[in-house]
Write a protein that holds these residues in place. Structure first.
Motif, PDB file in Angstrom:
ATOM      1  N   GLY A 118       0.833  -1.197   0.000  1.00  0.00           N
ATOM      2  CA  GLY A 118       0.000   0.000   0.000  1.00  0.00           C
ATOM      3  C   GLY A 118       0.865   1.243   0.000  1.00  0.00           C
ATOM      4  N   MET A 119       0.245   2.379  -0.350  1.00  0.00           N
ATOM      5  CA  MET A 119       0.981   3.632  -0.462  1.00  0.00           C
ATOM      6  C   MET A 119       0.181   4.775   0.161  1.00  0.00           C
ATOM      7  N   CYS A 120       0.888   5.864   0.443  1.00  0.00           N
ATOM      8  CA  CYS A 120       0.277   7.140   0.866  1.00  0.00           C
ATOM      9  C   CYS A 120      -0.496   7.047   2.181  1.00  0.00           C
ATOM     10  N   GLY A 121      -0.186   6.049   2.989  1.00  0.00           N
ATOM     11  CA  GLY A 121      -0.862   5.920   4.275  1.00  0.00           C
ATOM     12  C   GLY A 121      -2.256   5.352   4.198  1.00  0.00           C
TER      13      GLY A 121
ATOM     14  N   VAL B 183      -2.121   9.596  10.000  1.00  0.00           N
ATOM     15  CA  VAL B 183      -0.970   9.451   9.114  1.00  0.00           C
ATOM     16  C   VAL B 183      -0.445  10.834   8.733  1.00  0.00           C
ATOM     17  N   THR B 184       0.840  10.883   8.410  1.00  0.00           N
ATOM     18  CA  THR B 184       1.478  12.165   8.105  1.00  0.00           C
ATOM     19  C   THR B 184       1.636  12.416   6.610  1.00  0.00           C
ATOM     20  N   ASN B 185       1.304  11.441   5.786  1.00  0.00           N
ATOM     21  CA  ASN B 185       1.560  11.541   4.349  1.00  0.00           C
ATOM     22  C   ASN B 185       0.968  12.807   3.743  1.00  0.00           C
ATOM     23  N   PHE B 186       1.747  13.465   2.887  1.00  0.00           N
ATOM     24  CA  PHE B 186       1.312  14.687   2.218  1.00  0.00           C
ATOM     25  C   PHE B 186       0.064  14.437   1.375  1.00  0.00           C
ATOM     26  N   HIS B 187       0.030  13.281   0.710  1.00  0.00           N
ATOM     27  CA  HIS B 187      -1.106  12.961  -0.152  1.00  0.00           C
ATOM     28  C   HIS B 187      -2.313  12.457   0.639  1.00  0.00           C
ATOM     29  N   ASN B 188      -2.194  12.482   1.968  1.00  0.00           N
ATOM     30  CA  ASN B 188      -3.314  12.100   2.825  1.00  0.00           C
ATOM     31  C   ASN B 188      -3.629  13.229   3.799  1.00  0.00           C
ATOM     32  N   GLY B 189      -3.331  14.456   3.349  1.00  0.00           N
ATOM     33  CA  GLY B 189      -3.691  15.627   4.143  1.00  0.00           C
ATOM     34  C   GLY B 189      -2.591  16.199   5.005  1.00  0.00           C
ATOM     35  N   GLY B 190      -1.381  15.597   4.967  1.00  0.00           N
ATOM     36  CA  GLY B 190      -0.274  16.105   5.773  1.00  0.00           C
ATOM     37  C   GLY B 190       0.299  17.403   5.228  1.00  0.00           C
ATOM     38  N   THR B 191       1.066  18.090   6.065  1.00  0.00           N
ATOM     39  CA  THR B 191       1.710  19.347   5.695  1.00  0.00           C
ATOM     40  C   THR B 191       3.220  19.175   5.728  1.00  0.00           C
ATOM     41  N   LEU B 192       3.908  19.725   4.737  1.00  0.00           N
ATOM     42  CA  LEU B 192       5.362  19.607   4.649  1.00  0.00           C
ATOM     43  C   LEU B 192       6.041  20.775   5.363  1.00  0.00           C
ATOM     44  N   LYS B 193       7.050  20.449   6.160  1.00  0.00           N
ATOM     45  CA  LYS B 193       7.810  21.463   6.898  1.00  0.00           C
ATOM     46  C   LYS B 193       9.293  21.089   6.872  1.00  0.00           C
ATOM     47  N   SER B 194      10.147  22.083   7.029  1.00  0.00           N
ATOM     48  CA  SER B 194      11.579  21.795   7.097  1.00  0.00           C
ATOM     49  C   SER B 194      11.907  21.136   8.432  1.00  0.00           C
ATOM     50  N   VAL B 195      12.997  20.393   8.458  1.00  0.00           N
ATOM     51  CA  VAL B 195      13.427  19.723   9.689  1.00  0.00           C
ATOM     52  C   VAL B 195      13.747  20.748  10.767  1.00  0.00           C
TER      53      VAL B 195
ATOM     54  N   LEU C 163      13.724  11.600  21.674  1.00  0.00           N
ATOM     55  CA  LEU C 163      14.456  11.937  20.444  1.00  0.00           C
ATOM     56  C   LEU C 163      15.136  10.733  19.808  1.00  0.00           C
ATOM     57  N   ASN C 164      14.656   9.542  20.125  1.00  0.00           N
ATOM     58  CA  ASN C 164      15.161   8.345  19.460  1.00  0.00           C
ATOM     59  C   ASN C 164      14.533   8.229  18.075  1.00  0.00           C
ATOM     60  N   PRO C 165      15.335   7.952  17.041  1.00  0.00           N
ATOM     61  CA  PRO C 165      14.763   7.754  15.705  1.00  0.00           C
ATOM     62  C   PRO C 165      14.307   6.312  15.519  1.00  0.00           C
ATOM     63  N   TRP C 166      13.185   6.136  14.833  1.00  0.00           N
ATOM     64  CA  TRP C 166      12.641   4.809  14.552  1.00  0.00           C
ATOM     65  C   TRP C 166      12.336   4.687  13.062  1.00  0.00           C
ATOM     66  N   ILE C 167      12.797   3.610  12.455  1.00  0.00           N
ATOM     67  CA  ILE C 167      12.549   3.379  11.032  1.00  0.00           C
ATOM     68  C   ILE C 167      11.178   2.731  10.881  1.00  0.00           C
ATOM     69  N   LEU C 168      10.191   3.511  10.466  1.00  0.00           N
ATOM     70  CA  LEU C 168       8.830   3.012  10.355  1.00  0.00           C
ATOM     71  C   LEU C 168       8.604   2.205   9.089  1.00  0.00           C
ATOM     72  N   GLU C 169       9.186   2.689   7.992  1.00  0.00           N
ATOM     73  CA  GLU C 169       8.875   2.098   6.699  1.00  0.00           C
ATOM     74  C   GLU C 169       9.891   2.577   5.670  1.00  0.00           C
ATOM     75  N   VAL C 170      10.065   1.787   4.607  1.00  0.00           N
ATOM     76  CA  VAL C 170      10.955   2.163   3.512  1.00  0.00           C
ATOM     77  C   VAL C 170      10.173   2.097   2.204  1.00  0.00           C
ATOM     78  N   ASN C 171      10.221   3.173   1.452  1.00  0.00           N
ATOM     79  CA  ASN C 171       9.530   3.249   0.161  1.00  0.00           C
ATOM     80  C   ASN C 171      10.570   3.224  -0.951  1.00  0.00           C
ATOM     81  N   THR C 172      10.412   2.337  -1.926  1.00  0.00           N
ATOM     82  CA  THR C 172      11.392   2.259  -3.018  1.00  0.00           C
ATOM     83  C   THR C 172      10.975   3.069  -4.245  1.00  0.00           C
ATOM     84  N   SER C 173       9.893   3.833  -4.104  1.00  0.00           N
ATOM     85  CA  SER C 173       9.503   4.771  -5.161  1.00  0.00           C
ATOM     86  C   SER C 173       8.994   6.050  -4.507  1.00  0.00           C
ATOM     87  N   PRO C 174       9.873   6.721  -3.742  1.00  0.00           N
ATOM     88  CA  PRO C 174       9.441   7.889  -2.972  1.00  0.00           C
ATOM     89  C   PRO C 174       9.143   9.087  -3.869  1.00  0.00           C
ATOM     90  N   ASP C 175       8.227   9.911  -3.430  1.00  0.00           N
ATOM     91  CA  ASP C 175       7.838  11.103  -4.184  1.00  0.00           C
ATOM     92  C   ASP C 175       8.951  12.143  -4.094  1.00  0.00           C
TER      93      ASP C 175
END
Length: 266
Positions: A69-72, A165-177, A228-240
């Motif tokens: 599945g894609m986009c959350g 979900v945070t996905n941009f294509h599911n209503g999320g907003t993009l911000k700088s780190v 502040l621990n990072p966690w790898i949730l998922e890997v996409n091999t065709s990222p936008d």
């Protein structure tokens, strides 16, 4: 007299025809195969009634997601409240939240949503927030024209107030780190943290490529918890790649675009 043999130079394989890997559990196992990355992967397994109940009892909050599945789309958050709660079990799918007295009642309802697809269950991470809304980070890693791996961009994705979900294509907003982490880390610490994410991204790309030859790019979704621990949730091999156009530093998207053109994505 010996006949002369014409030897043509060895052909260099083009960087195009990037491989796409759809299975989330397959990509998770590829990352977990690298010992130094394993600690950053939340506990993840195929969802059955038994595995879901076990994970929910252990972690109190889990996410289930379609293996493909894609986009959350199809992601559901499930929570278990305290023992004294009348409606101890709940889940949210999209903007709809439902509560139940028993696990069996909840699973019956969930099964109607998930029965046509294979699902995974993953330990829930309590994300950091920006103005009250959860966010995670997308780390873009690409194969360079020289065929090495390079992290070319990191961007934050803030969930819509009503969604999980945070996905941009599911209503999320993009911000700088920097915007998202400035209340949590000083500038020097922030730069160091982002550099660590760059290194982690390359390690993840190499782990995926070791199992799935032909992958040219990965988008690594990183959750940051309250410690502040990072966690790898998922890997996409065709990222936008286009989400990086939203960053103020236009050099980031220019490089992403240049590399993507080299291996035939754009």
């Amino acid at each position: 007299m010996k006949k002369r043999i014409n030897r043509s130079p060895k052909k260099v394989l083009p960087l195009s025809r990037a491989r796409y890997v759809s299975s989330k559990i397959g990509k998770t196992k590829a990352v977990e195969s690298v010992e130094s990355l394993r600690k950053y992967v939340p506990s993840t397994m195929r969802m059955t009634k038994t595995s879901l109940e076990h994970m929910l009892n252990k972690y109190k909050m889990v996410y289930i997601k379609p293996n493909i599945g894609m986009c959350g789309n199809g992601v559901i958050r499930i929570e278990l409240a305290g023992d004294d709660a009348d409606l101890a079990y709940s889940y949210q799918s999209g903007v709809t939240r439902k509560r139940f007295k028993s696990f069996d009642d909840m699973f019956t309802s969930l099964h109607k949503l998930t029965r046509k697809r294979h699902y995974l269950v993953q330990k829930g991470i309590h994300l950091l927030t920006h103005k009250g809304n959860r966010f995670d980070l997308r780390v873009m890693v690409q194969q360079t024209p020289a065929r090495t791996w390079e992290t070319t961009g990191v961007i934050g994705r803030v969930a819509h107030p009503t969604k999980i979900v945070t996905n941009f294509h599911n209503g999320g907003t993009l911000k700088s780190v920097d915007t998202l982490l400035m209340r949590y880390l000083a500038p020097t610490e922030r730069n160091k943290y982002v550099k660590q994410l760059h290194v982690m991204g390359v390690m993840v790309a190499k782990a995926i490529n070791a199992r799935y030859r032909g992958v040219k790019e990965v988008g690594v979704d990183i959750a940051v918890d309250k410690e502040l621990n990072p966690w790898i949730l998922e890997v996409n091999t065709s990222p936008d790649p286009y989400i990086f156009r939203r960053l103020t530093d236009k050099r980031i998207y220019a490089k992403i675009r240049r590399y993507a053109k080299a291996y035939g994505r754009l």
